[in-house]
Design an enzyme around this catalytic site. Structure first.
Site, PDB file in Angstrom:
ATOM      1  N   ASP A  44       0.826  -1.207   0.000  1.00 17.69           N
ATOM      2  CA  ASP A  44       0.000   0.000   0.000  1.00 17.69           C
ATOM      3  C   ASP A  44       0.859   1.254   0.000  1.00 17.69           C
ATOM      4  O   ASP A  44       0.513   2.261  -0.624  1.00 17.69           O
ATOM      5  CB  ASP A  44      -0.910   0.022   1.236  1.00 17.69           C
ATOM      6  CG  ASP A  44      -2.076  -0.921   1.065  1.00 17.69           C
ATOM      7  OD1 ASP A  44      -2.309  -1.344  -0.084  1.00 17.69           O
ATOM      8  OD2 ASP A  44      -2.735  -1.243   2.069  1.00 17.69           O
ATOM      9  N   SER A  89     -17.619 -20.612 -29.039  1.00 21.16           N
ATOM     10  CA  SER A  89     -18.138 -21.309 -27.869  1.00 21.16           C
ATOM     11  C   SER A  89     -17.598 -22.743 -27.927  1.00 21.16           C
ATOM     12  O   SER A  89     -16.700 -23.022 -28.721  1.00 21.16           O
ATOM     13  CB  SER A  89     -19.652 -21.225 -27.952  1.00 21.16           C
ATOM     14  OG  SER A  89     -20.227 -22.062 -27.035  1.00 21.16           O
ATOM     15  N   GLU A 120      -7.741 -28.999 -19.657  1.00 22.66           N
ATOM     16  CA  GLU A 120      -7.716 -27.884 -18.708  1.00 22.66           C
ATOM     17  C   GLU A 120      -8.999 -27.873 -17.895  1.00 22.66           C
ATOM     18  O   GLU A 120     -10.018 -28.398 -18.335  1.00 22.66           O
ATOM     19  CB  GLU A 120      -7.682 -26.540 -19.465  1.00 22.66           C
ATOM     20  CG  GLU A 120      -6.485 -26.343 -20.309  1.00 22.66           C
ATOM     21  CD  GLU A 120      -6.666 -25.176 -21.283  1.00 22.66           C
ATOM     22  OE1 GLU A 120      -7.695 -24.470 -21.210  1.00 22.66           O
ATOM     23  OE2 GLU A 120      -5.764 -24.985 -22.096  1.00 22.66           O
ATOM     24  N   LYS A 122     -12.387 -26.267 -16.603  1.00 16.38           N
ATOM     25  CA  LYS A 122     -13.335 -25.307 -17.155  1.00 16.38           C
ATOM     26  C   LYS A 122     -13.923 -24.533 -15.977  1.00 16.38           C
ATOM     27  O   LYS A 122     -14.877 -24.987 -15.330  1.00 16.38           O
ATOM     28  CB  LYS A 122     -14.431 -26.040 -17.926  1.00 16.38           C
ATOM     29  CG  LYS A 122     -15.340 -25.105 -18.698  1.00 16.38           C
ATOM     30  CD  LYS A 122     -16.245 -25.910 -19.627  1.00 16.38           C
ATOM     31  CE  LYS A 122     -17.108 -25.009 -20.484  1.00 16.38           C
ATOM     32  NZ  LYS A 122     -17.968 -24.109 -19.713  1.00 16.38           N
ATOM     33  N   ASP A 124     -15.936 -21.939 -13.865  1.00 15.81           N
ATOM     34  CA  ASP A 124     -17.278 -21.425 -14.076  1.00 15.81           C
ATOM     35  C   ASP A 124     -17.321 -19.933 -13.779  1.00 15.81           C
ATOM     36  O   ASP A 124     -17.356 -19.510 -12.628  1.00 15.81           O
ATOM     37  CB  ASP A 124     -18.253 -22.173 -13.166  1.00 15.81           C
ATOM     38  CG  ASP A 124     -19.682 -21.976 -13.598  1.00 15.81           C
ATOM     39  OD1 ASP A 124     -19.901 -21.401 -14.677  1.00 15.81           O
ATOM     40  OD2 ASP A 124     -20.581 -22.390 -12.854  1.00 15.81           O
ATOM     41  N   ARG A 143     -17.837 -11.661 -23.914  1.00 20.77           N
ATOM     42  CA  ARG A 143     -17.973 -12.396 -25.160  1.00 20.77           C
ATOM     43  C   ARG A 143     -19.091 -11.851 -26.051  1.00 20.77           C
ATOM     44  O   ARG A 143     -18.985 -11.831 -27.271  1.00 20.77           O
ATOM     45  CB  ARG A 143     -18.231 -13.878 -24.871  1.00 20.77           C
ATOM     46  CG  ARG A 143     -17.994 -14.763 -26.076  1.00 20.77           C
ATOM     47  CD  ARG A 143     -18.110 -16.220 -25.709  1.00 20.77           C
ATOM     48  NE  ARG A 143     -19.467 -16.681 -25.852  1.00 20.77           N
ATOM     49  CZ  ARG A 143     -19.977 -17.196 -26.965  1.00 20.77           C
ATOM     50  NH1 ARG A 143     -19.210 -17.334 -28.020  1.00 20.77           N
ATOM     51  NH2 ARG A 143     -21.212 -17.579 -27.028  1.00 20.77           N
ATOM     52  N   TYR A 234      -6.614 -18.843 -20.640  1.00 22.23           N
ATOM     53  CA  TYR A 234      -6.474 -20.166 -21.248  1.00 22.23           C
ATOM     54  C   TYR A 234      -6.194 -20.153 -22.746  1.00 22.23           C
ATOM     55  O   TYR A 234      -6.149 -21.206 -23.373  1.00 22.23           O
ATOM     56  CB  TYR A 234      -7.707 -21.035 -20.964  1.00 22.23           C
ATOM     57  CG  TYR A 234      -9.013 -20.389 -21.382  1.00 22.23           C
ATOM     58  CD1 TYR A 234      -9.321 -20.231 -22.720  1.00 22.23           C
ATOM     59  CD2 TYR A 234      -9.915 -19.949 -20.433  1.00 22.23           C
ATOM     60  CE1 TYR A 234     -10.502 -19.632 -23.111  1.00 22.23           C
ATOM     61  CE2 TYR A 234     -11.114 -19.351 -20.807  1.00 22.23           C
ATOM     62  CZ  TYR A 234     -11.392 -19.194 -22.154  1.00 22.23           C
ATOM     63  OH  TYR A 234     -12.560 -18.606 -22.534  1.00 22.23           O
ATOM     64  N   LYS A 322     -18.535 -32.104 -19.593  1.00 22.18           N
ATOM     65  CA  LYS A 322     -19.350 -31.578 -18.497  1.00 22.18           C
ATOM     66  C   LYS A 322     -19.637 -32.672 -17.492  1.00 22.18           C
ATOM     67  O   LYS A 322     -19.930 -33.806 -17.865  1.00 22.18           O
ATOM     68  CB  LYS A 322     -20.683 -31.043 -19.034  1.00 22.18           C
ATOM     69  CG  LYS A 322     -20.542 -29.806 -19.899  1.00 22.18           C
ATOM     70  CD  LYS A 322     -20.335 -28.583 -19.023  1.00 22.18           C
ATOM     71  CE  LYS A 322     -20.450 -27.287 -19.797  1.00 22.18           C
ATOM     72  NZ  LYS A 322     -21.779 -26.938 -20.235  1.00 22.18           N
ATOM     73  N   CYS A 416     -44.709 -34.963  19.076  1.00 20.35           N
ATOM     74  CA  CYS A 416     -43.619 -35.661  18.396  1.00 20.35           C
ATOM     75  C   CYS A 416     -44.169 -36.879  17.665  1.00 20.35           C
ATOM     76  O   CYS A 416     -44.864 -37.705  18.275  1.00 20.35           O
ATOM     77  CB  CYS A 416     -42.561 -36.087  19.413  1.00 20.35           C
ATOM     78  SG  CYS A 416     -41.308 -37.186  18.703  1.00 20.35           S
ATOM     79  N   CYS A 419     -42.859 -40.188  19.595  1.00 17.91           N
ATOM     80  CA  CYS A 419     -43.201 -40.590  20.960  1.00 17.91           C
ATOM     81  C   CYS A 419     -44.495 -39.974  21.469  1.00 17.91           C
ATOM     82  O   CYS A 419     -44.957 -40.314  22.556  1.00 17.91           O
ATOM     83  CB  CYS A 419     -42.049 -40.268  21.918  1.00 17.91           C
ATOM     84  SG  CYS A 419     -41.827 -38.500  22.180  1.00 17.91           S
ATOM     85  N   CYS A 434     -38.344 -32.180  20.228  1.00 19.00           N
ATOM     86  CA  CYS A 434     -39.060 -33.079  21.117  1.00 19.00           C
ATOM     87  C   CYS A 434     -38.239 -33.116  22.391  1.00 19.00           C
ATOM     88  O   CYS A 434     -37.056 -33.432  22.356  1.00 19.00           O
ATOM     89  CB  CYS A 434     -39.137 -34.473  20.499  1.00 19.00           C
ATOM     90  SG  CYS A 434     -39.500 -35.749  21.715  1.00 19.00           S
ATOM     91  N   CYS A 439     -37.506 -40.356  24.244  1.00 16.33           N
ATOM     92  CA  CYS A 439     -38.083 -40.521  22.906  1.00 16.33           C
ATOM     93  C   CYS A 439     -37.288 -41.596  22.161  1.00 16.33           C
ATOM     94  O   CYS A 439     -36.059 -41.514  22.055  1.00 16.33           O
ATOM     95  CB  CYS A 439     -38.019 -39.194  22.150  1.00 16.33           C
ATOM     96  SG  CYS A 439     -38.482 -39.340  20.409  1.00 16.33           S
TER      97      CYS A 439
END
Ligand code: IVH
Length: 679
Positions: A44, A89, A120, A122, A124, A143, A234, A322, A416, A419, A434, A439
């Site tokens: 900084d 694509s 490689e 992919k 997301d 794109r 990539y 995929k 419950c 029980c 409960c 129980c």
């Protein structure tokens, strides 16, 4: 403290140029290599000094100055930018057979020559096109339709992993370089962002892709600057100069220029080994700090790529593999309540069975009554459900438009279902409980927990056998397990001579499990494996813990007031004390060796565990390291001392190798632990 700015303009120009080089260097170490050399404060300081100079001499501010990363004024809207070469694509493959078909097409296009592939990850996120002119980032575009994209230059400048100037610019860089990559938001950032949005009452981002797009397509770059986006590069579009023969060389070239290239790419000689690699990521990907939705397989030879060309949309030389879908639509046929070990009632959806990610799902957790109300889930609703890895499937949303009017709303019962005793909801808690300690559902769940792997570790005692033992009355609590004999087990369904013998031996062995495991097995509220270990090693004996005061307990490291209060409460209840006496009479060990005082052999050492160890669970290994004074953390950094790698170790192992962190195989780890005096 105000920054000192050189009085002399030439001196200022020199200082600014030096600072820029220095900042670019440290920026690359930090954001691309993940290996900083200086502290954030020092960084900084460099940046502030440069900002001061540029403020005093605005004409010295260059377009690629690192001070430009903070984000300029908001734009009116995004301009349109033509991509120098179209952004294509990718076609999809969902199985090995589809990969084989792709390989067959590639090889027939190459006259039957063998094809070498690069695989490689992919990632997301959102595709980005970066245009460098004479070594400086000139424009960046999404794109869009593949020919024209949106001009997001100002926003992309704020992404620290995007170099504003190419490294080695002095060695002669191409006049025009078009670089392609994926902008993404790390999982942790997505969680943080969604928490903030939830607190502000804003809609949540459903997935990392939407979050990345939402963050990048901000008209105010200052908002983008706050989002901690990153990028993996990539590929190349237009390029001039560099002599490249293969895609693997392209990736190496991009790395040399200072780009962040994902290190998990590999070269394979045929499609079968490439497919193996793809499949190997199905589970491993859950350990990644970012999400991937598959892998990309690319023909390695650039001449081969050129020969194959592209269809209107997709290149013929690449394909996306995929992972099987993790979401599906089905119908909620009913909602029932599961009573847990602590009496908490968890509503569970009974679903019309549906296949997701390779398995059939017929139930999903609905968490609690608030969750059902917030999502307005009704019996009979069509819903989208989601399953990721080993995580229990969850109802994501209701398809309200499919309602017929015959759906029924769910109401919490007053009694419950197991029980018949009343159910209560503590104020401030989402859960209904409960409160009947007898129980039968609680007893059953408590026993399942008692025998589980990190507790008493009794193998061969699954939920079905436990239910049968409870139903027959042979067992009413955990201590009764130790009185069982062969003659009682043999009449049970699917219980042969051999399995009865094994089970009895496992039960006997568990008597020696020790206090740490026993404390965890008892299911004292808030006492997990870690707290149980701390208590056992400090007190060494269950009677000492029973007598410990709230104050004494909270003095221990990692025992907070919530745990301490629960421990004290546990030992004031008569039935718990009775159970402990019964266990004592049965011969169950109620002690643990106290840890010796003094410096522990692994003190100050940080470990990361990855993969599956054959002799220990993760929790056992963690316990062992901590007992010797070491620390276990979740991710590998330069500060990690050792990575312990079991079978099928994932990305953490790669990271260790990359950073030069010593890797211990299981046997080496065992030797280290032995040297530390344990075992
Ligand atoms: S190659 C001509 N490689 O996946 C080749 N794409 O439809 C075009 N993506 O949003 C893409 N990681 O941004 C390629 N390692 C990778 C990728 C990758 C993610 C994205 C890409 C686009 C989509 C392809």
């Amino acid at each position: 403290m105000p920054e000192t700015v050189p009085k002399d303009r030439e001196e200022a120009a020199r200082a600014a140029a030096e600072l820029r080089t220095e900042i670019h260097y440290h920026n690359h170490r930090y954001y691309v290599l993940d290996a900083p050399e200086i502290s954030d404060a020092e960084f900084d300081r460099l940046l502030r000094r440069l900002m001061a100079i540029e403020a005093a001499y605005p004409e010295l501010a260059t377009a690629d100055s690192p001070t430009r990363r903070v984000g300029g004024a908001p734009a009116e809207g995004f301009g349109r930018l033509a991509h120098p070469t179209p952004m294509l694509s990718l076609g999809n493959a969902f199985s090995r057979d589809e990969l084989r078909a792709f390989d067959a097409r590639v090889r027939s296009g190459l006259n039957g020559e063998p094809a070498e592939y690069v695989v490689e990850l992919k990632v997301d996120g959102l595709a980005i096109n970066l245009i460098y002119e004479n070594g400086s980032l000139a424009r960046a575009a999404t794109r869009g339709d593949g020919t024209f994209g949106e001009d997001v230059t100002a926003n992309v400048r704020t992404i620290r992993a995007v170099p504003l100037a190419l490294a080695r610019a002095d060695e002669g860089v191409p006049q025009l370089l078009e670089v392609r990559g994926e902008v993404y938001l790390p999982r942790r950032e997505l969680d943080r962002l969604n928490q903030k949005r939830e607190a502000a009452g804003e809609p949540l981002f459903a997935n990392p892709r939407n979050a990345a797009a939402g963050s990048l397509r901000q008209l105010d770059p200052r908002v983008t600057a706050e989002r901690a986006l990153s990028v993996f590069i990539y590929g190349l579009g237009a390029r001039a100069g560099a002599e490249l023969a293969s895609h693997a060389q392209t990736l190496e070239y991009l790395t040399r220029l200072g780009f962040k290239v994902n290190p998990n790419f590999r070269v394979f000689q045929d499609i079968e080994t490439a497919a193996d690699y793809c499949e190997s990521w199905a589970e491993k990907r859950l350990d990644l700090p970012y999400e991937i939705d598959g892998l990309v397989i690319k023909l390695n030879s650039l001449a081969g790529q050129a020969a194959l060309g592209a269809t209107a949309k997709d290149p013929r030389w690449a394909i996306a593999y995929k992972f099987p879908a993790e979401q599906a639509v089905t119908v909620v046929e009913d909602i029932f309540l599961r009573v847990g070990r602590t009496g908490v009632l968890t509503p569970t959806a009974i679903l019309r069975p549906v296949r997701i990610a390779g398995s059939t799902v017929s139930r999903a957790t609905l968490h609690n009554a608030d969750y059902i109300r917030d999502k307005d889930i009704r019996i009979g609703d069509a819903v989208t459900i989601h399953k990721a890895g080993e995580i229990i499937p969850e109802v994501v949303s209701v398809l309200a438009e499919r309602r017929t009017g015959r759906e029924r709303e769910f109401a919490m019962p007053e009694l419950c279902p197991e029980c018949g005793e009343p159910i209560v909801r503590q104020s401030g808690e989402a859960a209904y409980k409960c409160v009947n300690p007898r129980c039968p559902a609680q007893t059953r769940e408590g026993l399942i927990h008692f025998v589980s792997r990190d507790a008493m570790n009794i193998e061969g005692l699954g939920p079905a056998v436990i239910t049968a033992l409870l139903d027959s009355g042979l067992v009413t609590d955990a201590a009764d397990l130790y009185t069982l004999g062969k003659e009682e087990l043999l009449p049970m369904e699917r219980m042969g001579e051999k399995s009865a013998q094994n089970l009895l031996a496992a039960i006997q062995n568990s008597k020696e499990a020790g206090l740490a495991r026993l404390l965890f097995a008892l299911g004292i509220r808030f006492v997990g494996v870690k707290a149980a270990g701390t208590l056992a090693r400090h007190y060494g004996d269950i009677d000492q813990i029973r007598e410990a005061s709230f104050e004494a307990l909270t003095e221990l490291e990692e025992i907070g007031p919530k745990i301490a209060e629960s421990v004290v409460a546990y030992f004031t209840m008569g039935e718990n004390l009775e159970l402990i006496e019964k266990l004592r009479r049965a011969g169950v060990k109620l002690t643990e060796e106290k840890t010796a005082e003094g410096p522990a052999p692994l003190a100050g050492k940080t470990f990361v565990l990855t993969g599956t160890l054959s002799g220990l669970t993760r929790n056992e290994a963690t316990e062992l390291i901590e007992r010797l004074g070491g620390k276990v953390t979740g991710s590998v950094s330069k500060k990690t001392h050792y990575v312990v790698a079991g079978a099928e170790a994932g990305s953490k192992l790669d990271k260790a190798r990359e950073l030069g962190v010593p890797v211990l195989e299981e046997a080496e780890f065992a030797a280290l632990v032995k040297a530390g005096g344990v075992v």
